[in-house]
Design an enzyme around this catalytic site. Structure first.
Site, mmCIF file in Angstrom:
data_model
loop_
_atom_site.group_PDB
_atom_site.id
_atom_site.type_symbol
_atom_site.label_atom_id
_atom_site.label_comp_id
_atom_site.label_asym_id
_atom_site.label_seq_id
_atom_site.Cartn_x
_atom_site.Cartn_y
_atom_site.Cartn_z
ATOM 1 N N GLU A 17 -18.689 10.796 0.727
ATOM 2 C CA GLU A 17 -18.384 10.669 -0.705
ATOM 3 C C GLU A 17 -19.247 9.587 -1.343
ATOM 4 O O GLU A 17 -19.806 9.774 -2.427
ATOM 5 C CB GLU A 17 -16.888 10.353 -0.876
ATOM 6 C CG GLU A 17 -16.008 11.540 -0.516
ATOM 7 C CD GLU A 17 -14.529 11.217 -0.369
ATOM 8 O OE1 GLU A 17 -13.708 12.131 -0.533
ATOM 9 O OE2 GLU A 17 -14.170 10.080 -0.080
ATOM 10 N N GLY A 35 0.853 -1.188 0.000
ATOM 11 C CA GLY A 35 0.000 0.000 0.000
ATOM 12 C C GLY A 35 0.889 1.238 0.000
ATOM 13 O O GLY A 35 2.055 1.187 -0.430
ATOM 14 N N PHE A 36 0.365 2.334 0.511
ATOM 15 C CA PHE A 36 1.135 3.585 0.497
ATOM 16 C C PHE A 36 2.419 3.474 1.323
ATOM 17 O O PHE A 36 3.464 3.978 0.931
ATOM 18 C CB PHE A 36 0.270 4.725 1.037
ATOM 19 C CG PHE A 36 -0.833 5.105 0.109
ATOM 20 C CD1 PHE A 36 -0.586 5.888 -0.999
ATOM 21 C CD2 PHE A 36 -2.134 4.674 0.331
ATOM 22 C CE1 PHE A 36 -1.595 6.240 -1.869
ATOM 23 C CE2 PHE A 36 -3.165 5.019 -0.526
ATOM 24 C CZ PHE A 36 -2.896 5.806 -1.638
HETATM 25 C C1 LIG Z 1 -12.480 4.116 1.032
HETATM 26 C C2 LIG Z 1 -11.260 4.825 1.572
HETATM 27 C C3 LIG Z 1 -11.049 6.153 1.275
HETATM 28 C C4 LIG Z 1 -9.923 6.822 1.761
HETATM 29 N N1 LIG Z 1 -9.730 8.133 1.444
HETATM 30 C C5 LIG Z 1 -8.607 8.754 1.836
HETATM 31 C C6 LIG Z 1 -8.336 10.095 1.441
HETATM 32 O O1 LIG Z 1 -9.147 10.717 0.750
HETATM 33 N N2 LIG Z 1 -7.170 10.655 1.843
HETATM 34 C C7 LIG Z 1 -6.261 9.966 2.600
HETATM 35 O O2 LIG Z 1 -5.203 10.510 2.927
HETATM 36 N N3 LIG Z 1 -6.491 8.714 3.013
HETATM 37 C C8 LIG Z 1 -7.642 8.082 2.642
HETATM 38 N N4 LIG Z 1 -7.870 6.788 3.029
HETATM 39 C C9 LIG Z 1 -6.919 6.125 3.938
HETATM 40 C C10 LIG Z 1 -5.702 5.594 3.194
HETATM 41 O O3 LIG Z 1 -6.089 4.881 2.052
HETATM 42 C C11 LIG Z 1 -4.926 4.714 4.161
HETATM 43 O O4 LIG Z 1 -4.543 5.497 5.260
HETATM 44 C C12 LIG Z 1 -3.695 4.130 3.482
HETATM 45 O O5 LIG Z 1 -4.089 3.275 2.434
HETATM 46 C C13 LIG Z 1 -2.845 3.375 4.488
HETATM 47 O O6 LIG Z 1 -1.718 2.877 3.838
HETATM 48 P P1 LIG Z 1 -1.018 1.551 4.370
HETATM 49 O O7 LIG Z 1 0.179 1.349 3.507
HETATM 50 O O8 LIG Z 1 -0.822 1.618 5.834
HETATM 51 O O9 LIG Z 1 -2.086 0.386 4.141
HETATM 52 P P2 LIG Z 1 -2.846 -0.028 2.830
HETATM 53 O O10 LIG Z 1 -2.805 1.015 1.783
HETATM 54 O O11 LIG Z 1 -4.174 -0.519 3.295
HETATM 55 O O12 LIG Z 1 -1.995 -1.264 2.275
HETATM 56 C C14 LIG Z 1 -1.872 -2.449 2.986
HETATM 57 C C15 LIG Z 1 -1.415 -3.524 2.007
HETATM 58 O O13 LIG Z 1 -1.065 -4.675 2.757
HETATM 59 C C16 LIG Z 1 -1.554 -5.821 2.105
HETATM 60 N N5 LIG Z 1 -1.716 -6.846 3.147
HETATM 61 C C17 LIG Z 1 -2.555 -6.848 4.197
HETATM 62 N N6 LIG Z 1 -2.345 -7.914 4.966
HETATM 63 C C18 LIG Z 1 -1.323 -8.597 4.389
HETATM 64 C C19 LIG Z 1 -0.642 -9.791 4.721
HETATM 65 N N7 LIG Z 1 -0.937 -10.487 5.835
HETATM 66 N N8 LIG Z 1 0.324 -10.235 3.896
HETATM 67 C C20 LIG Z 1 0.644 -9.546 2.760
HETATM 68 N N9 LIG Z 1 0.027 -8.397 2.406
HETATM 69 C C21 LIG Z 1 -0.935 -7.934 3.215
HETATM 70 C C22 LIG Z 1 -2.841 -5.379 1.455
HETATM 71 O O14 LIG Z 1 -3.167 -6.202 0.343
HETATM 72 C C23 LIG Z 1 -2.489 -3.952 1.034
HETATM 73 O O15 LIG Z 1 -1.980 -3.900 -0.276
HETATM 74 C C24 LIG Z 1 -8.996 6.114 2.573
HETATM 75 C C25 LIG Z 1 -9.211 4.766 2.870
HETATM 76 C C26 LIG Z 1 -10.338 4.119 2.371
HETATM 77 C C27 LIG Z 1 -10.566 2.661 2.697
#
Ligand SMILES: Cc1cc2nc3c(=O)[nH]c(=O)nc-3n(C[C@H](O)[C@H](O)[C@H](O)COP(=O)(O)OP(=O)(O)OC[C@H]3O[C@@H](n4cnc5c(N)ncnc54)[C@H](O)[C@@H]3O)c2cc1C
Length: 427
Positions: A169, A7-8
């Protein structure tokens, strides 16, 4: 170095190590990096799933020191420094690491309410978005085929439970789908008569924004025809009803609605519990992992947790926190492998908040600057395009937005069932 989650957070950690002398293994249970902030546009037929997701391998194709595994991390042994992963075909293997970055994010939380979980769709994954799309489109199709208004009403009533920007939204987009895109295409029903109920426990919409922007958003939602009910909880959802309970009076109302969408909270993915147990740290709000100032896990300076799964100073679960956290962990590791002993603390730079309300109408708040209406909408669009991964997705999204503005049509309305059994269950 092993990174769990593309993810991000995970993607930015990997990219930060592009020029370092490390070998990076990025593990994700999916094949694509998903741009979650535009999931609601995919769910409501505006954007395709391909426009909001990009293959992880494609994103890292030029990063020679990075390889990608499509597998789910299921366990960790911090003493042996290995992560157990389960491949797509359910076979299991172990991967060694010297440094580990966990960025596996969150999933929809139903707060133990299994009944709600069974009938209300969350919005966190591409599967969620496509299930919502199927439910919405199928509801209009069902209503068109029914003879009287009483039978149609539950199909044309959509409950949206939540509180954050996604909730607003999604509700706004369902109304726009009905009033702009579908309006002229049906013969028996008038899609504009569909009801969207916005259900929230607080006393105003978008509480993370200033009261003035929140009021503006409320006016736009009223103009769109969204029915907002504040100070209520959704206490039950069945196949064809949603039960709403007033927080103050505890009075219950049951509304006939075949669709209830659930955006009321998140909890850490299951791997967080395995990690917490293995390294002996606490899980905080929503199961997020407690970390030290440099985002490493207490007692394990070689393991970092970033993004939504990291409980660092109550930072919000937003993309920018994950991106900056991923870059920070990558920078600390790059320093350590090149001989430095410095472990600087993570400082988050808050760039602000934005939410889309309706076409030509969004709100944005950054420091003292507050934008709404067309200006807010323009700024919102620029920011989202800038953060969307890949030039092709950016260009495609701008073209689709422009076409939708000009013609009011939504082309991404194909629904798939997977198999006939799923088809029967999911409508
Ligand atoms: C509908 C929605 C709208 C949003 N709108 C906004 C916005 O407008 N602005 C903003 O700033 N933020 C927004 N967010 C929040 C933002 O998307 C999250 O804060 C961000 O994606 C977090 O990034 P991350 O890397 O922590 O996790 P994520 O982006 O969730 O990535 C986690 C990754 O880990 C993988 N994963 C999970 N478990 C495992 C495992 N056990 N083994 C291997 N891979 C795994 C998943 O497949 C995923 O690809 C929104 C979120 C949602 C759901």
């Amino acid at each position: 170095m092993v990174i769990i989650g593309a993810g991000f957070g995970g993607l930015n950690a990997a990219r930060r190590l592009r020029n370092s002398d490390v070998s990076v293994t990025l593990i994700d249970r999916g094949t694509s990096h998903l741009f979650q902030p535009l999931l609601y546009q995919c769910a409501t037929g505006l954007l395709s799933e391909g426009s909001i997701s990009t293959p992880i391998r494609h994103l890292l194709r030029r990063q020679r020191n990075a390889e990608v595994y499509c597998a789910e991390a299921t366990d960790i042994d911090p003493d042996a420094k290995t992560v157990t992963i389960t491949r797509i075909d359910s076979t299991v293997c172990e991967i060694d690491y010297d440094y580990l970055v966990v960025a596996a994010g969150m999933r929809t939380a139903y707060h133990g309410n299994e009944h709600v979980a069974q009938h209300a769709i969350g919005m966190k994954t591409l599967d969620d978005a496509l299930s919502i799309r199927r439910k919405l489109i199928a509801s209009f199709e069902m209503a068109e085929s029914l003879p009287d208004a009483e039978q149609r009403a539950p199909w044309l009533t959509f409950g949206v439970a939540g509180g954050g920007p996604t909730w607003v939204e999604l509700a706004g987009q369902i109304r726009e789908l009905a009033t702009l895109a579908l309006e002229r295409e049906f013969r028996s029903i008038d899609p504009r008569e569909s009801r969207v109920l916005l259900l929230h426990g607080g006393d105003r919409v978008l509480p993370s924004f200033s009261p003035s922007l929140s009021q503006r958003a409320q006016r736009t939602l009223d103009d769109l025809g969204v029915e907002t009910r504040l100070g209520v909880h959704v206490t039950d959802v069945t196949e064809d009803t949603v039960e709403i309970t007033a927080k103050a009076s505890k009075e219950k109302t049951t509304v006939a609605a075949r669709t209830t969408l659930w955006t009321t909270g998140v909890e850490a993915v299951p791997f967080a519990a395995s990690l917490a147990k293995a390294v002996g740290v606490d899980q905080e709000r929503g199961g997020a992992i407690a970390v030290t100032d440099d985002l490493s896990v207490p007692g394990h300076p070689e393991i970092f947790v970033v993004g939504d799964m990291s409980a660092y100073r109550n930072l919000p679960g937003v993309a920018e926190v994950a991106m900056q956290g991923g870059r920070h962990a990558g920078a600390v590791i790059a320093g350590l492998v090149s001989g430095s002993t410095a472990r600087p603390a993570f400082h988050y730079r808050d760039l602000g908040n934005a939410a889309y309300i309706a076409r030509k109408n969004a709100i944005l708040e950054t420091g003292p600057i507050r934008l709404s209406g067309r200006l807010g909408w323009f700024a919102w669009g620029v920011i989202h395009i800038a953060f969307l991964a890949g030039i092709r997705n950016r260009t495609g999204t701008v073209v689709t937005w422009a076409a939708t503005l000009l013609t009011n049509t939504r082309r991404e309305r194909a629904i798939t069932y997977g198999d006939l059994q799923t088809a029967k269950r999911s409508i």
